[in-house]
Write a protein that holds these residues in place. Structure first.
Motif, PDB file in Angstrom:
ATOM      1  N   THR A 106      32.212  28.472   4.651  1.00  0.00           N
ATOM      2  CA  THR A 106      32.632  28.786   6.059  1.00  0.00           C
ATOM      3  C   THR A 106      31.828  29.543   6.841  1.00  0.00           C
ATOM      4  N   LEU A 107      32.071  29.838   7.934  1.00  0.00           N
ATOM      5  CA  LEU A 107      31.550  30.701   8.963  1.00  0.00           C
ATOM      6  C   LEU A 107      30.710  32.000   8.200  1.00  0.00           C
ATOM      7  N   PHE A 108      31.562  32.585   7.172  1.00  0.00           N
ATOM      8  CA  PHE A 108      31.149  33.845   6.684  1.00  0.00           C
ATOM      9  C   PHE A 108      30.712  33.869   5.193  1.00  0.00           C
ATOM     10  N   ASP A 109      30.102  32.532   4.882  1.00  0.00           N
ATOM     11  CA  ASP A 109      29.378  32.432   3.682  1.00  0.00           C
ATOM     12  C   ASP A 109      27.872  32.655   4.085  1.00  0.00           C
ATOM     13  N   PRO A 110      27.145  33.295   3.321  1.00  0.00           N
ATOM     14  CA  PRO A 110      25.557  33.439   3.664  1.00  0.00           C
ATOM     15  C   PRO A 110      24.970  31.904   3.694  1.00  0.00           C
ATOM     16  N   VAL A 111      23.657  31.909   4.396  1.00  0.00           N
ATOM     17  CA  VAL A 111      22.969  30.674   4.449  1.00  0.00           C
ATOM     18  C   VAL A 111      21.550  31.077   4.316  1.00  0.00           C
ATOM     19  N   GLN A 112      20.814  30.302   3.708  1.00  0.00           N
ATOM     20  CA  GLN A 112      19.452  30.226   3.594  1.00  0.00           C
ATOM     21  C   GLN A 112      18.612  29.361   4.695  1.00  0.00           C
ATOM     22  N   LEU A 113      18.038  30.153   5.737  1.00  0.00           N
ATOM     23  CA  LEU A 113      17.234  29.470   6.742  1.00  0.00           C
ATOM     24  C   LEU A 113      15.635  29.686   6.324  1.00  0.00           C
ATOM     25  N   GLY A 114      15.215  28.828   5.524  1.00  0.00           N
ATOM     26  CA  GLY A 114      13.826  28.875   5.252  1.00  0.00           C
ATOM     27  C   GLY A 114      13.550  30.163   4.546  1.00  0.00           C
ATOM     28  N   ALA A 152      34.169  26.901  13.127  1.00  0.00           N
ATOM     29  CA  ALA A 152      34.574  26.739  11.791  1.00  0.00           C
ATOM     30  C   ALA A 152      34.590  25.511  11.291  1.00  0.00           C
ATOM     31  N   GLU A 153      35.254  24.391  12.012  1.00  0.00           N
ATOM     32  CA  GLU A 153      35.195  22.982  11.924  1.00  0.00           C
ATOM     33  C   GLU A 153      33.788  22.482  11.468  1.00  0.00           C
ATOM     34  N   PHE A 154      32.858  22.776  12.623  1.00  0.00           N
ATOM     35  CA  PHE A 154      31.526  22.009  12.353  1.00  0.00           C
ATOM     36  C   PHE A 154      31.014  22.606  10.981  1.00  0.00           C
ATOM     37  N   VAL A 155      30.871  23.879  10.588  1.00  0.00           N
ATOM     38  CA  VAL A 155      30.501  24.191   9.252  1.00  0.00           C
ATOM     39  C   VAL A 155      31.183  23.876   8.159  1.00  0.00           C
ATOM     40  N   GLU A 156      32.501  23.804   8.334  1.00  0.00           N
ATOM     41  CA  GLU A 156      33.293  23.405   7.030  1.00  0.00           C
ATOM     42  C   GLU A 156      33.367  21.935   6.876  1.00  0.00           C
ATOM     43  N   SER A 157      32.900  21.113   7.953  1.00  0.00           N
ATOM     44  CA  SER A 157      32.959  19.709   7.714  1.00  0.00           C
ATOM     45  C   SER A 157      31.207  19.130   7.518  1.00  0.00           C
ATOM     46  N   GLY A 158      30.290  20.276   7.456  1.00  0.00           N
ATOM     47  CA  GLY A 158      29.066  19.868   7.471  1.00  0.00           C
ATOM     48  C   GLY A 158      28.360  19.230   8.555  1.00  0.00           C
ATOM     49  N   ALA A 167      27.022  21.062  10.653  1.00  0.00           N
ATOM     50  CA  ALA A 167      25.966  22.239  10.926  1.00  0.00           C
ATOM     51  C   ALA A 167      26.028  23.086   9.814  1.00  0.00           C
ATOM     52  N   ASP A 168      25.122  23.736   9.775  1.00  0.00           N
ATOM     53  CA  ASP A 168      24.958  25.085   8.595  1.00  0.00           C
ATOM     54  C   ASP A 168      25.247  26.221   9.185  1.00  0.00           C
ATOM     55  N   ALA A 169      25.171  26.422  10.628  1.00  0.00           N
ATOM     56  CA  ALA A 169      25.382  27.710  11.234  1.00  0.00           C
ATOM     57  C   ALA A 169      25.619  27.368  12.600  1.00  0.00           C
ATOM     58  N   ILE A 170      26.153  28.317  13.342  1.00  0.00           N
ATOM     59  CA  ILE A 170      26.611  28.139  14.644  1.00  0.00           C
ATOM     60  C   ILE A 170      26.046  29.421  15.416  1.00  0.00           C
ATOM     61  N   ALA A 171      25.266  29.070  16.543  1.00  0.00           N
ATOM     62  CA  ALA A 171      24.621  30.131  17.463  1.00  0.00           C
ATOM     63  C   ALA A 171      25.592  30.357  18.735  1.00  0.00           C
ATOM     64  N   PHE A 172      25.922  31.383  19.029  1.00  0.00           N
ATOM     65  CA  PHE A 172      26.845  31.904  19.865  1.00  0.00           C
ATOM     66  C   PHE A 172      26.074  32.806  21.078  1.00  0.00           C
ATOM     67  N   GLY A 173      26.045  32.242  22.341  1.00  0.00           N
ATOM     68  CA  GLY A 173      25.280  33.042  23.358  1.00  0.00           C
ATOM     69  C   GLY A 173      26.331  34.016  24.095  1.00  0.00           C
ATOM     70  N   ARG A 174      26.854  33.378  25.016  1.00  0.00           N
ATOM     71  CA  ARG A 174      27.572  34.436  26.080  1.00  0.00           C
ATOM     72  C   ARG A 174      28.631  35.066  25.265  1.00  0.00           C
ATOM     73  N   PRO A 175      29.254  34.601  24.316  1.00  0.00           N
ATOM     74  CA  PRO A 175      30.379  35.517  23.641  1.00  0.00           C
ATOM     75  C   PRO A 175      29.698  36.822  22.967  1.00  0.00           C
ATOM     76  N   PHE A 176      28.570  36.797  22.657  1.00  0.00           N
ATOM     77  CA  PHE A 176      27.837  37.967  22.169  1.00  0.00           C
ATOM     78  C   PHE A 176      27.585  39.065  23.031  1.00  0.00           C
ATOM     79  N   ILE A 177      27.754  38.737  24.463  1.00  0.00           N
ATOM     80  CA  ILE A 177      27.189  39.622  25.375  1.00  0.00           C
ATOM     81  C   ILE A 177      28.402  40.647  25.493  1.00  0.00           C
ATOM     82  N   ALA A 178      29.390  40.285  25.668  1.00  0.00           N
ATOM     83  CA  ALA A 178      30.491  41.636  25.728  1.00  0.00           C
ATOM     84  C   ALA A 178      31.359  41.685  24.271  1.00  0.00           C
ATOM     85  N   ASN A 179      30.765  40.914  23.238  1.00  0.00           N
ATOM     86  CA  ASN A 179      31.569  41.409  22.111  1.00  0.00           C
ATOM     87  C   ASN A 179      30.402  41.515  21.019  1.00  0.00           C
TER      88      ASN A 179
END
Ligand SMILES: Cc1cc2nc3c(=O)[nH]c(=O)nc-3n(C[C@H](O)[C@H](O)[C@H](O)COP(=O)(O)O)c2cc1C
Length: 363
Positions: A3-11, A301-307, A309-321
């Protein structure tokens, strides 16, 4: 499946969750490209991200044309980044530096230098400068010696990033900047070994990659592409073929991750009908894959759970959140930022967005 909340090894980089902060230019440096002291607060506030990708950061005076954007070529810049990386680490996250050469998108009035690119083709649209918007200029065509010098600048910048405490770097090969200007056939019309076939157009990318890997290792080196559709005047007649070549070249190299910023029909940060390349890239490329652009928490959530992608990068949502991962986890609504303050040079619209808890306490 994770899931989105599981750790991931990136190199070499262990991310605690799969919600990454996408690179966001915020223009909070001085005119010498030195980040201001409060930049550390902004990044520390966003340390709930499994990994933060820094704002695009100039590798050289020649390559930096965005007013008040930071650099990482001088000792003063390296010193100013140290408290930023320390604050992120103290808050429990990781941060890589996005290395940037803007090529023909540098206006000479910002850099004080000639604008350079793969070919002598002026970019459309307007440059942001300290004196307002200006037409881009026809760039000087880089000679082979000048290309080699820029490759060395990337290697030095990667070395500086590690000195400054970053966990690695991300090569900015997206959004119409210099590496992208070499990759695409509408901005690269060279007839030497850097132009023509996809293999030739990817030569500069691979030279930069080799030089950076020799300095800091493949497992601390990431890359970002924006493969489909036009961005800042840069486009390709056959992105599917080009990015199949790229995916095959990068497979087996042990990179930290590849990030694809893909546009979609009806998108809000670029839109295109050109098909996504990520399904083919996923098949051909064996390392961690990160996706970005107009991705909602539900899609993520769907992208990670279905394989996909391994992770998702959020841009604009991080500015105000600043606490975006927690808000997603708890199902809270997301705040929207004031886009007029994206590039304002102070703390307003930067470090003053509350967490969900702070907002509730204040209400
Ligand atoms: C204010 C702003 C600054 C950005 N700066 C960068 C940057 O420095 N480097 C980069 O690769 N992309 C940059 N982008 C693109 C974002 O990383 C991301 O691709 C885009 O916001 C789409 O993702 P989102 O829908 O999650 O916001 C920027 C976008 C915005 C809105």
């Amino acid at each position: 499946m994770p899931t989105l909340f599981d750790p991931v090894q990136l190199g070499a980089i262990s991310a605690d969750n799969r919600i990454l902060m996408a690179p966001l230019t915020r223009a909070r440096a001085d005119r010498d490209g030195v980040p201001q002291a409060f930049v550390k607060d902004y990044y520390a506030q966003r340390s709930g991200a499994g990994l933060i990708i820094s704002e695009a950061t100039g590798i050289s005076r020649q390559g930096l044309g965005w007013p008040n954007a930071p650099g990482i070529w001088s000792d003063a810049q390296v010193e100013a980044w140290k408290p930023v990386t320390a604050a992120v680490h103290a808050a429990g996250s990781k941060i890589v530096s996005q290395l940037w050469h803007m090529g023909r998108l540098v206006h000479p009035s910002v850099s004080g230098m000639e604008s350079v690119s793969s070919s002598a083709i002026q970019a459309p649209h307007y440059a942001h400068t300290y004196e307002g918007k200006k037409d881009y200029v026809v760039p000087h065509v880089l000679t082979k010696d000048e290309i080699a010098a820029i490759v060395s600048d990337y290697a030095a910048a990667a070395r500086n990033a590690i000195r400054a405490g970053f966990d690695g770097i991300q090569l900015h090969a997206a959004n119409g900047y210099l590496i992208d200007q070499f990759l695409r056939d509408n901005s690269n019309t060279r007839d030497d070994e850097y132009g023509g076939s996809p293999e030739n157009r990817t030569r500069f990318l691979n030279e930069v990659l080799d030089a950076v890997i020799a300095e800091i290792g493949a497992d601390r080196t990431a890359i970002r592409f924006s493969p489909n559709g036009e961005t800042q005047g840069t486009d390709d007649s056959n992105p599917a073929t080009l990015f199949d070549v790229v995916a095959r070249q990068l497979a087996g190299r042990g990179l930290a991750f590849v990030e694809l910023r893909e546009q979609r029909p009806g998108g809000t940060f670029g839109k295109t009908d050109v098909p996504l390349v990520s399904p083919s890239f996923r098949r051909l490329y064996d390392g961690p894959l990160v996706l970005n652009n107009d991705i909602t928490p539900e899609m993520a959530a769907e992208f990670v759970e279905s394989g996909k992608a391994d992770a998702i990068a959020f841009g604009r949502p991080f500015i105000a959140n600043p606490d975006l991962p927690l808000r997603i986890k708890d199902g809270h609504p997301l705040a929207t930022e004031d886009y007029k303050l994206w590039y304002a040079n102070g703390t307003e619209g930067y470090t003053d967005y509350p967490t969900w808890e702070q907002a509730q306490a204040a209400a």
